[in-house]
Enzyme design. Structure first.
Site, short mmCIF file in Angstrom:
data_model
loop_
_atom_site.label_atom_id
_atom_site.label_comp_id
_atom_site.label_asym_id
_atom_site.label_seq_id
_atom_site.Cartn_x
_atom_site.Cartn_y
_atom_site.Cartn_z
N HIS A 23 -11.25 7.89 1.26
CA HIS A 23 -9.99 7.25 1.65
C HIS A 23 -9.96 6.97 3.16
O HIS A 23 -9.54 5.90 3.60
CB HIS A 23 -8.77 8.16 1.33
CG HIS A 23 -8.54 8.45 -0.11
ND1 HIS A 23 -8.48 9.72 -0.61
CD2 HIS A 23 -8.31 7.63 -1.17
CE1 HIS A 23 -8.23 9.69 -1.91
NE2 HIS A 23 -8.12 8.42 -2.28
N LYS A 47 -0.86 12.02 -13.60
CA LYS A 47 -1.49 13.12 -12.84
C LYS A 47 -0.58 14.32 -12.65
O LYS A 47 0.64 14.17 -12.51
CB LYS A 47 -1.93 12.60 -11.47
CG LYS A 47 -3.11 11.66 -11.57
CD LYS A 47 -3.70 11.31 -10.23
CE LYS A 47 -4.93 10.42 -10.42
NZ LYS A 47 -5.40 9.83 -9.16
N SER A 134 -11.00 12.64 -5.69
CA SER A 134 -10.15 13.82 -5.46
C SER A 134 -10.28 14.78 -6.64
O SER A 134 -10.27 15.99 -6.48
CB SER A 134 -8.68 13.40 -5.30
OG SER A 134 -8.55 12.54 -4.21
O1 PNS Z 1 -4.62 7.36 -6.42
P1 PNS Z 1 -4.14 6.83 -7.75
O2 PNS Z 1 -3.55 7.97 -8.58
O3 PNS Z 1 -5.19 6.07 -8.50
O4 PNS Z 1 -2.95 5.82 -7.43
C1 PNS Z 1 -2.22 5.19 -8.46
C2 PNS Z 1 -0.88 4.68 -7.93
C3 PNS Z 1 -0.09 5.84 -7.33
C4 PNS Z 1 -1.14 3.64 -6.85
C5 PNS Z 1 -0.10 4.03 -9.10
O5 PNS Z 1 0.08 4.97 -10.13
C6 PNS Z 1 1.25 3.47 -8.65
O6 PNS Z 1 1.31 2.37 -8.12
N1 PNS Z 1 2.34 4.25 -8.85
C7 PNS Z 1 3.68 3.84 -8.47
C8 PNS Z 1 4.51 3.45 -9.71
C9 PNS Z 1 4.14 2.04 -10.16
O7 PNS Z 1 4.46 1.06 -9.52
N2 PNS Z 1 3.44 1.98 -11.31
C10 PNS Z 1 2.98 0.74 -11.88
C11 PNS Z 1 1.60 0.42 -11.39
S1 PNS Z 1 1.00 -1.11 -12.05
#
Ligand code: PNS
Length: 170
Positions: A23, A47, A134
């Site tokens: 990251h 998660k 992670s």
């Molecule tokens: O590090 P990650 O867990 O792969 O990140 C995923 C993340 C947090 C970017 C995604 O789950 C997200 O955007 N969450 C916010 C809620 C949302 O908008 N969900 C729809 C995504 S298309």
């Protein structure tokens, strides 16, 4: 719309549980492209987190203490709503091996479906961090393995503290 892109503010969303050298590499390289990057701790419903939002924010803030043009924030709602609120329309994501592709592609399309004038920009992961995640870092650390070369020093220390309640490991 043009104006928003011209501001070159990128939102870098993720779980960052915890932030890894992969990251950090993406953020450093992206800071040469964008005027401002907001590292956003967002909620991934798939998660279960090891670190609290506060712990994750603190670790990231410490790492980028001396870096200009970077902000750290958290948000529990929809990512596209955060973009609207902040006036940004670029989502930054890192892409590792092919296995990331489908997940990233789905998210990028879903986000753009909800708000037309946003773009997801992908940076290829640095070669050294291609297989760093992670999830694996936590697994190795939880079983007493060393992840020292994969995470910033403050994160390594926090992992040791989290997984070693009796502080028997150095
Ligand atoms: O590090 P990650 O867990 O792969 O990140 C995923 C993340 C947090 C970017 C995604 O789950 C997200 O955007 N969450 C916010 C809620 C949302 O908008 N969900 C729809 C995504 S298309």
């Amino acid at each position: 719309m043009q104006e928003n892109f011209a501001k070159r503010i990128a939102i870098y969303p993720g779980s960052f549980d915890p932030i890894t050298n992969g990251h950090v590499d993406i953020i450093k390289r992206a800071s040469r492209i964008f005027n401002e990057i907001i590292i956003l701790i967002a909620h991934n419903p798939d998660k279960v987190y090891l670190f609290t939002i506060e712990e994750r924010m603190e670790m990231i803030r410490e790492i980028f203490r001396d870096t200009e043009g970077l902000k750290v924030d958290c948000y529990s709602g929809l990512l596209v709503d955060y973009l609207k609120m902040s006036g940004a329309n670029i989502i930054l994501r890192g892409m590792r091996a092919l296995s990331d592709f489908e997940y990233e592609f789905q998210m990028a399309l879903m986000n753009r479906r909800q708000t037309k004038n946003i773009e997801t920009v992908f940076l290829m992961s640095g070669f050294k961090w291609f297989y760093t995640s992670s999830k694996l870092i936590k697994e190795v650390a939880s079983l007493g393995g060393s992840v020292k070369s994969l995470v910033p020093d403050n994160v390594n220390q926090k992992l040791i503290e989290k997984y070693d309640v009796n502080n028997t490991r150095g």
